[in-house]
Design an enzyme around this catalytic site. Sequence first.
Site, PDB file in Angstrom:
ATOM      1  N   GLY A  11       0.785  -1.237   0.000  1.00  0.00           N
ATOM      2  CA  GLY A  11       0.000   0.000   0.000  1.00  0.00           C
ATOM      3  C   GLY A  11       0.813   1.282   0.000  1.00  0.00           C
ATOM      4  O   GLY A  11       0.340   2.309   0.499  1.00  0.00           O
ATOM      5  N   ASN A  13       1.456   3.026  -2.607  1.00  0.00           N
ATOM      6  CA  ASN A  13       0.726   3.953  -3.483  1.00  0.00           C
ATOM      7  C   ASN A  13      -0.500   4.528  -2.782  1.00  0.00           C
ATOM      8  O   ASN A  13      -0.830   5.698  -2.949  1.00  0.00           O
ATOM      9  CB  ASN A  13       0.338   3.270  -4.800  1.00  0.00           C
ATOM     10  CG  ASN A  13       1.494   3.238  -5.780  1.00  0.00           C
ATOM     11  OD1 ASN A  13       1.852   4.261  -6.374  1.00  0.00           O
ATOM     12  ND2 ASN A  13       2.106   2.080  -5.932  1.00  0.00           N
ATOM     13  N   ARG A  65     -15.149 -17.954  -8.518  1.00  0.00           N
ATOM     14  CA  ARG A  65     -14.683 -16.640  -8.965  1.00  0.00           C
ATOM     15  C   ARG A  65     -15.874 -15.717  -9.235  1.00  0.00           C
ATOM     16  O   ARG A  65     -15.836 -14.537  -8.941  1.00  0.00           O
ATOM     17  CB  ARG A  65     -13.861 -16.829 -10.255  1.00  0.00           C
ATOM     18  CG  ARG A  65     -12.986 -15.661 -10.564  1.00  0.00           C
ATOM     19  CD  ARG A  65     -11.893 -15.580  -9.515  1.00  0.00           C
ATOM     20  NE  ARG A  65     -11.128 -14.369  -9.666  1.00  0.00           N
ATOM     21  CZ  ARG A  65     -10.036 -14.100  -8.972  1.00  0.00           C
ATOM     22  NH1 ARG A  65      -9.601 -14.944  -8.067  1.00  0.00           N
ATOM     23  NH2 ARG A  65      -9.387 -12.982  -9.163  1.00  0.00           N
ATOM     24  N   ASN A 107      -5.577   2.691 -13.109  1.00  0.00           N
ATOM     25  CA  ASN A 107      -4.610   1.724 -12.591  1.00  0.00           C
ATOM     26  C   ASN A 107      -3.210   2.312 -12.689  1.00  0.00           C
ATOM     27  O   ASN A 107      -2.911   3.053 -13.615  1.00  0.00           O
ATOM     28  CB  ASN A 107      -4.693   0.448 -13.440  1.00  0.00           C
ATOM     29  CG  ASN A 107      -3.692  -0.618 -13.009  1.00  0.00           C
ATOM     30  OD1 ASN A 107      -3.564  -0.918 -11.817  1.00  0.00           O
ATOM     31  ND2 ASN A 107      -2.968  -1.185 -13.966  1.00  0.00           N
ATOM     32  N   HIS A 109       0.640   1.150 -13.242  1.00  0.00           N
ATOM     33  CA  HIS A 109       1.441   0.001 -13.678  1.00  0.00           C
ATOM     34  C   HIS A 109       2.918   0.399 -13.663  1.00  0.00           C
ATOM     35  O   HIS A 109       3.268   1.460 -14.174  1.00  0.00           O
ATOM     36  CB  HIS A 109       1.010  -0.459 -15.075  1.00  0.00           C
ATOM     37  CG  HIS A 109       1.759  -1.675 -15.517  1.00  0.00           C
ATOM     38  ND1 HIS A 109       1.475  -2.933 -15.046  1.00  0.00           N
ATOM     39  CD2 HIS A 109       2.830  -1.806 -16.333  1.00  0.00           C
ATOM     40  CE1 HIS A 109       2.328  -3.798 -15.565  1.00  0.00           C
ATOM     41  NE2 HIS A 109       3.158  -3.140 -16.357  1.00  0.00           N
ATOM     42  N   ASP A 150      -4.017  -3.918 -18.953  1.00  0.00           N
ATOM     43  CA  ASP A 150      -3.087  -2.790 -19.195  1.00  0.00           C
ATOM     44  C   ASP A 150      -3.231  -2.199 -20.606  1.00  0.00           C
ATOM     45  O   ASP A 150      -2.253  -1.702 -21.177  1.00  0.00           O
ATOM     46  CB  ASP A 150      -1.620  -3.227 -18.959  1.00  0.00           C
ATOM     47  CG  ASP A 150      -1.386  -3.767 -17.562  1.00  0.00           C
ATOM     48  OD1 ASP A 150      -2.058  -3.305 -16.628  1.00  0.00           O
ATOM     49  OD2 ASP A 150      -0.522  -4.647 -17.400  1.00  0.00           O
ATOM     50  N   GLU A 180       5.817   6.347  -9.601  1.00  0.00           N
ATOM     51  CA  GLU A 180       4.461   5.961  -9.168  1.00  0.00           C
ATOM     52  C   GLU A 180       3.863   6.933  -8.156  1.00  0.00           C
ATOM     53  O   GLU A 180       2.720   7.375  -8.313  1.00  0.00           O
ATOM     54  CB  GLU A 180       4.482   4.553  -8.557  1.00  0.00           C
ATOM     55  CG  GLU A 180       4.897   3.487  -9.538  1.00  0.00           C
ATOM     56  CD  GLU A 180       4.785   2.087  -8.954  1.00  0.00           C
ATOM     57  OE1 GLU A 180       3.784   1.790  -8.288  1.00  0.00           O
ATOM     58  OE2 GLU A 180       5.717   1.283  -9.168  1.00  0.00           O
TER      59      GLU A 180
HETATM   60  C1  GAR Z   1       3.290  -1.159  -7.376  1.00  0.00           C
HETATM   61  O1  GAR Z   1       4.597  -1.161  -7.885  1.00  0.00           O
HETATM   62  C2  GAR Z   1       2.278  -1.129  -8.511  1.00  0.00           C
HETATM   63  O2  GAR Z   1       2.676  -0.347  -9.595  1.00  0.00           O
HETATM   64  C3  GAR Z   1       2.231  -2.588  -8.883  1.00  0.00           C
HETATM   65  O3  GAR Z   1       2.235  -3.261  -7.650  1.00  0.00           O
HETATM   66  C4  GAR Z   1       2.970  -2.488  -6.693  1.00  0.00           C
HETATM   67  C5  GAR Z   1       2.120  -2.294  -5.454  1.00  0.00           C
HETATM   68  O4  GAR Z   1       2.828  -1.639  -4.427  1.00  0.00           O
HETATM   69  N1  GAR Z   1       1.067  -2.871  -9.683  1.00  0.00           N
HETATM   70  C6  GAR Z   1       1.060  -3.768 -10.675  1.00  0.00           C
HETATM   71  O5  GAR Z   1       2.015  -4.449 -10.962  1.00  0.00           O
HETATM   72  C7  GAR Z   1      -0.254  -3.857 -11.427  1.00  0.00           C
HETATM   73  N2  GAR Z   1      -0.109  -4.664 -12.610  1.00  0.00           N
HETATM   74  P1  GAR Z   1       2.098  -0.938  -3.210  1.00  0.00           P
HETATM   75  O6  GAR Z   1       1.123  -1.950  -2.609  1.00  0.00           O
HETATM   76  O7  GAR Z   1       3.205  -0.587  -2.261  1.00  0.00           O
HETATM   77  O8  GAR Z   1       1.377   0.284  -3.729  1.00  0.00           O
END
Ligand code: GAR
Length: 194
Positions: A11, A13, A65, A107, A109, A150, A180
């Site tokens: 988390g 982000n 699912r 999203n 990425h 994506d 990010e």
């Molecule tokens: C981040 O690097 C995000 O960009 C990636 O997962 C990580 C989560 O980190 N997302 C993907 O790869 C989506 N395809 P966080 O939980 O510390 O935010």
Amino acid sequence: MRIVVLVSGGGTNLQAIIDGIKNNTIRNTRIVEVVSNNAGAYALTRAKDNGIEGKCISPKDYDSRDEFNKALVEEIDKVNPDLIVLAGFLVNIPAEMVAKYERKIINIHPSLIPSFCGKGYYGLKVHEAALNRGVKVTGATVHFVDEGTDTGPIILQKAVEVKDGDTPEVLQRRVMEEAEWVILPKAIDMLANG
Ligand code: GAR
């Protein structure tokens, strides 16, 4: 703007969004709920520590699912957010939700799309693939979510240098810090303020 943030892990982000709202770099925005597919996600602790409602909806708690997807869509419908933010949410979004919330799901990425994205490219795997290919520049992308993986329209991108001796972990951290945590809050602010 009322937003729901969907998470799976650490988390960081989510934290960048919380901080952005606090310091007003994200204007006119409130996180109304954080939803995790993983009960142990540290992101849920971050939500709690900041007085934000956190909920776990895990596929493990459903027989199929379809039932999990249904529960997820029901939860989002209940909250009825203006924007759904996938902040490290490593679960495929049900097609029904994508159709219902067209241009209302974004999203983050951890690469410069269209490089190192699509099925199987998530988390550290993205950075492993970038290092294996030997690219000298990588980065991150914020995009709208459509029915593909994506493939939706790109909102913001930021490039990050790959350095000699980078490990996937070191590169992941640099992409988070330099890209990010910058472009995800910025995209939310842009969408909240026209
Ligand atoms: C981040 O690097 C995000 O960009 C990636 O997962 C990580 C989560 O980190 N997302 C993907 O790869 C989506 N395809 P966080 O939980 O510390 O935010």
